[in-house]
Design an enzyme around this catalytic site. Structure first.
Site, short mmCIF file in Angstrom:
data_model
loop_
_atom_site.label_atom_id
_atom_site.label_comp_id
_atom_site.label_asym_id
_atom_site.label_seq_id
_atom_site.Cartn_x
_atom_site.Cartn_y
_atom_site.Cartn_z
N HIS A 33 51.64 6.01 4.91
CA HIS A 33 50.35 6.85 4.90
C HIS A 33 50.32 7.89 3.83
CE1 HIS A 33 52.96 9.55 7.41
NE2 HIS A 33 52.02 10.11 7.45
N ASP A 67 55.64 8.51 12.11
CA ASP A 67 54.12 9.25 12.13
C ASP A 67 53.30 8.09 13.23
OD1 ASP A 67 53.79 11.74 10.11
OD2 ASP A 67 55.44 10.28 9.48
N ASP A 126 53.92 14.77 3.08
CA ASP A 126 55.54 14.64 3.15
C ASP A 126 55.90 13.45 3.07
OD1 ASP A 126 54.27 14.10 5.63
OD2 ASP A 126 55.64 14.71 6.75
N HIS A 127 54.99 12.46 2.93
CA HIS A 127 55.44 11.03 2.56
C HIS A 127 55.01 10.49 1.25
CE1 HIS A 127 56.46 10.04 6.66
NE2 HIS A 127 55.51 11.13 7.08
#
Length: 303
Positions: free
Chosen positions: A61, A206, A65-66
């Site tokens: 997603h 997540d 932080d990704h």
């Protein structure tokens, strides 16, 4: 052999010794990256792997932080004189998000191709392996991924000889090719035994626990799953923000009948994940509180 390295294990923000969650896999000359948070390049350097041969980057997603490490990763690839196209896979809106990030990485010597996921489950085939994406349950559209290497059945020489199949066709049939000739059609099923166990790595972060995760991770050799919180009393917080506890991840691993569970994507407040593992292993014994750089070389089982 399928090489796996969990480059970072942190969620929300990087910490000393804990970069943001990212996974790199290598198989048969192809490199796959799943997520690219801050610190991914440093973690890759510490592992001794290079970003230049990365062929595919999958995104679960688009929370920072990704994906926040992507612009720097693209620039590094470009500075390494990469010219091969790069495939990006992710939820709907991928091109829009990446093009916005590329304001600070506008000129690259290679083409970026986009594959936006629109279905609850999608499979993408590559040379020798496939990536299966499955939607999970976060507060934005989010996917888990499985990397699967199928293994065909063993070639049966006696069957090939009895059917009088010319030897010069054997190798092509073994690779799955259908051969049409003047004397008839030869198919792989005529000379191959039952499909053997391949290799599978499942990855999700997540999300709340879902049946889709159990199906997506089913029978995986390795299941890498979010464990945002180790403290049992933080279950309510996990539900509120649509994350998971260690114990929920362990239950998913048990239901999916996986070989091994690596926990990842820890809350910054979770300083010592190992403290909570005895209780986790009561649910799923083969569980590990993974640290940055944890690696595995998955190989086919002997018949």
């Amino acid at each position: 052999m399928l090489d796996i390295c969990l480059l970072g294990t942190g969620g929300m923000m990087p910490l000393p010794g804990r970069w943001l969650t990212s996974l790199m896999a290598r198989y048969n000359g192809t490199s796959i990256l799943i997520d690219c948070g801050e610190g991914t390049q440093i973690a890759m350097k510490e592992k001794g792997w290079s970003p230049k041969p990365i062929d595919v980057i999958c995104f679960t997603h688009y929370h920072a932080d990704h994906i926040s490490g992507l612009p720097g990763m693209l620039l590094t690839m470009g500075n390494a004189e990469r010219t091969e196209p790069l495939l990006l896979i992710g939820p709907k809106g991928l091109a829009k998000v990446v093009n916005a990030l590329r304001v600070i990485a506008p000129e690259l010597p290679f083409t970026i191709n986009y594959l936006e996921l629109t279905e609850a489950q999608q499979s993408v085939a590559f040379e020798g392996f496939r990536i299966e994406a499955y939607r999970v349950n976060h507060n934005v559209i989010c996917y888990g991924y499985s990397i699967i290497v199928d293994r065909i059945g063993r070639f049966d020489v006696s069957r090939a000889e009895k059917l009088n199949i010319p030897r010069n066709y054997w190798n092509r049939l073994q690779k799955g090719e259908i051969i049409e000739t003047e004397n008839g059609t030869y198919t792989p099923e005529m000379v191959l035994g039952e499909q053997r166990k391949g290799l599978k790595v499942a990855y999700c972060t997540d999300t709340r626990p879902t049946e889709g995760i159990v199906r997506g991770a089913a029978d995986a050799d390795l299941f890498i799953c979010e464990g945002m919180y180790g403290e049992p009393e933080k279950l309510a917080k996990a539900k509120e923000y649509k994350h998971m506890t260690f114990y929920e991840a362990a239950k998913l691993a048990k239901q999916a009948d996986v070989g091994e569970l690596w926990l990842t994507h820890y809350s910054p407040s979770l300083v010592r994940p190992e403290e909570y593992m005895p209780a986790v292993r009561k649910i799923f014994p083969n569980a590990v509180a993974a640290k940055d750089g944890r690696s595995a070389d998955l190989v086919f089982q002997e018949d």
